[in-house]
Write an enzyme that holds these catalytic residues in place. Sequence first.
Site, PDB file in Angstrom:
ATOM      1  N   ASP A   1       0.913  -1.326   0.084  1.00  0.00           N
ATOM      2  CA  ASP A   1       0.121   0.025   0.058  1.00  0.00           C
ATOM      3  C   ASP A   1       0.902   1.257   0.061  1.00  0.00           C
ATOM      4  OD1 ASP A   1      -2.257   1.493   0.060  1.00  0.00           O
ATOM      5  OD2 ASP A   1      -2.601   1.047   2.000  1.00  0.00           O
TER       6      ASP A   1
ATOM      7  N   ASN B   1     -10.975  -2.790  -5.362  1.00  0.00           N
ATOM      8  CA  ASN B   1     -10.163  -1.873  -6.302  1.00  0.00           C
ATOM      9  C   ASN B   1     -10.742  -1.581  -7.487  1.00  0.00           C
ATOM     10  OD1 ASN B   1      -6.871  -3.104  -5.045  1.00  0.00           O
ATOM     11  ND2 ASN B   1      -8.100  -1.277  -4.263  1.00  0.00           N
TER      12      ASN B   1
HETATM   13  C1  IPE Z   1      -5.233  -2.675  -0.340  1.00  0.00           C
HETATM   14  O1  IPE Z   1      -5.149  -1.212  -0.319  1.00  0.00           O
HETATM   15  C2  IPE Z   1      -5.368  -3.581  -1.511  1.00  0.00           C
HETATM   16  C3  IPE Z   1      -4.223  -3.594  -2.157  1.00  0.00           C
HETATM   17  C4  IPE Z   1      -2.834  -3.355  -1.673  1.00  0.00           C
HETATM   18  C5  IPE Z   1      -4.026  -4.504  -3.347  1.00  0.00           C
HETATM   19  P1  IPE Z   1      -6.345  -0.319  -0.712  1.00  0.00           P
HETATM   20  O2  IPE Z   1      -5.511   1.068  -0.812  1.00  0.00           O
HETATM   21  O3  IPE Z   1      -7.072  -0.632  -1.650  1.00  0.00           O
HETATM   22  O4  IPE Z   1      -6.840  -0.552   0.600  1.00  0.00           O
HETATM   23  P2  IPE Z   1      -7.936   0.635   1.683  1.00  0.00           P
HETATM   24  O5  IPE Z   1      -8.767   1.050   0.795  1.00  0.00           O
HETATM   25  O6  IPE Z   1      -6.916   1.733   2.108  1.00  0.00           O
HETATM   26  O7  IPE Z   1      -8.342  -0.069   2.596  1.00  0.00           O
HETATM   27  C1  IPE Z   2      -1.467   0.327  -3.525  1.00  0.00           C
HETATM   28  O1  IPE Z   2      -1.353   1.619  -3.639  1.00  0.00           O
HETATM   29  C2  IPE Z   2      -1.876  -0.181  -4.840  1.00  0.00           C
HETATM   30  C3  IPE Z   2      -3.029  -1.059  -5.079  1.00  0.00           C
HETATM   31  C4  IPE Z   2      -4.055  -0.918  -4.123  1.00  0.00           C
HETATM   32  C5  IPE Z   2      -3.468  -1.409  -6.505  1.00  0.00           C
HETATM   33  P1  IPE Z   2      -2.589   2.597  -3.409  1.00  0.00           P
HETATM   34  O2  IPE Z   2      -2.883   2.874  -4.954  1.00  0.00           O
HETATM   35  O3  IPE Z   2      -3.691   2.208  -2.642  1.00  0.00           O
HETATM   36  O4  IPE Z   2      -1.818   4.016  -2.885  1.00  0.00           O
HETATM   37  P2  IPE Z   2      -2.458   4.782  -1.741  1.00  0.00           P
HETATM   38  O5  IPE Z   2      -3.096   4.098  -0.823  1.00  0.00           O
HETATM   39  O6  IPE Z   2      -3.491   5.817  -2.503  1.00  0.00           O
HETATM   40  O7  IPE Z   2      -1.288   5.630  -1.296  1.00  0.00           O
HETATM   41 MG    MG Z   3      -4.007   2.249  -0.590  1.00  0.00          MG
END
Ligand code: IPE
Ligand code: IPE
Ligand code: MG
Length: 238
Positions: A19, A67
């Site tokens: 994340d 997602n």
């Molecule tokens: C969790 O991250 C999913 C992945 C790392 C693939 P998200 O960024 O989607 O999670 P939330 O929305 O902060 O819980």
């Molecule tokens: C994780 O990084 C990647 C996926 C969930 C695919 P994020 O895209 O959630 O990054 P933040 O949480 O917005 O920083």
């Molecule tokens: Mg995220």
Amino acid sequence: MIIAGSDNHFPVHIGIIMDGNGRWAKKRMLPRSAGHRAGAEAMRRTCDACRKLGVKYVTFYTFSTENWKRPKDEIDTLMSLFEEYLDKAESFTGKKARILFLGDKSPFPVTLRDRMEELEKNSAAYDSMTIMFAMNYGGRDDIVHAARQIAEYSVKGDISPADVDENLLQGLLYTKGAPDADLIIRTSGEQRLSNFLLWQSAYAELYFTDVLWPDFGEKELKAAIDSFMQRQRRFGGV
Ligand code: IPE
Ligand code: IPE
Ligand code: MG
């Protein structure tokens, strides 16, 4: 110095919630897509590090069932990155690692789906290491998917209610024969599971770090394993 096999406290199965790609990009005034690209590189680096340290099972949370809520252009960027990285997957997973994709593949573009199936098929006989990519994965969907298979066996008369136990259900999860997760790592300072490996992490040790995923690598992985190895697990005992 941590070496797998030198100590029975070494984690067998590590799950990683990657994340913070978006925040990494924002800090640099870059588009989110740049964060995802840097995140894909961090995944490649971490795969190498897992191989080097002797991690037997590693699961990367790559794309959740939730997602799909993201804007279409971000999803398109992610799909093309997945294609690019799966095309060169064998170069970073090592030629002898089993590759599995956890989750329902049907919503992905057909070229991606074919590539996922090909990687699974070509690596099915390897057992020195297993690398799992949770893609269109949700822990709830994992359990529902297993329950549906149980219902089908039952309708066919192949099993009776008394046959339904933890072992049966566990064997029907997307992780199939993989052992439960020992250690779950989440980057970016968030402290939640976000629907990752719910069943498999029942007794996992959780490790949260403020490091954003694109900055993660061998040093951070070792720090997580070190922390894990200092913990005392009791599994409900004394
Ligand atoms: C969790 O991250 C999913 C992945 C790392 C693939 P998200 O960024 O989607 O999670 P939330 O929305 O902060 O819980
Ligand atoms: C994780 O990084 C990647 C996926 C969930 C695919 P994020 O895209 O959630 O990054 P933040 O949480 O917005 O920083
Ligand atoms: Mg995220």
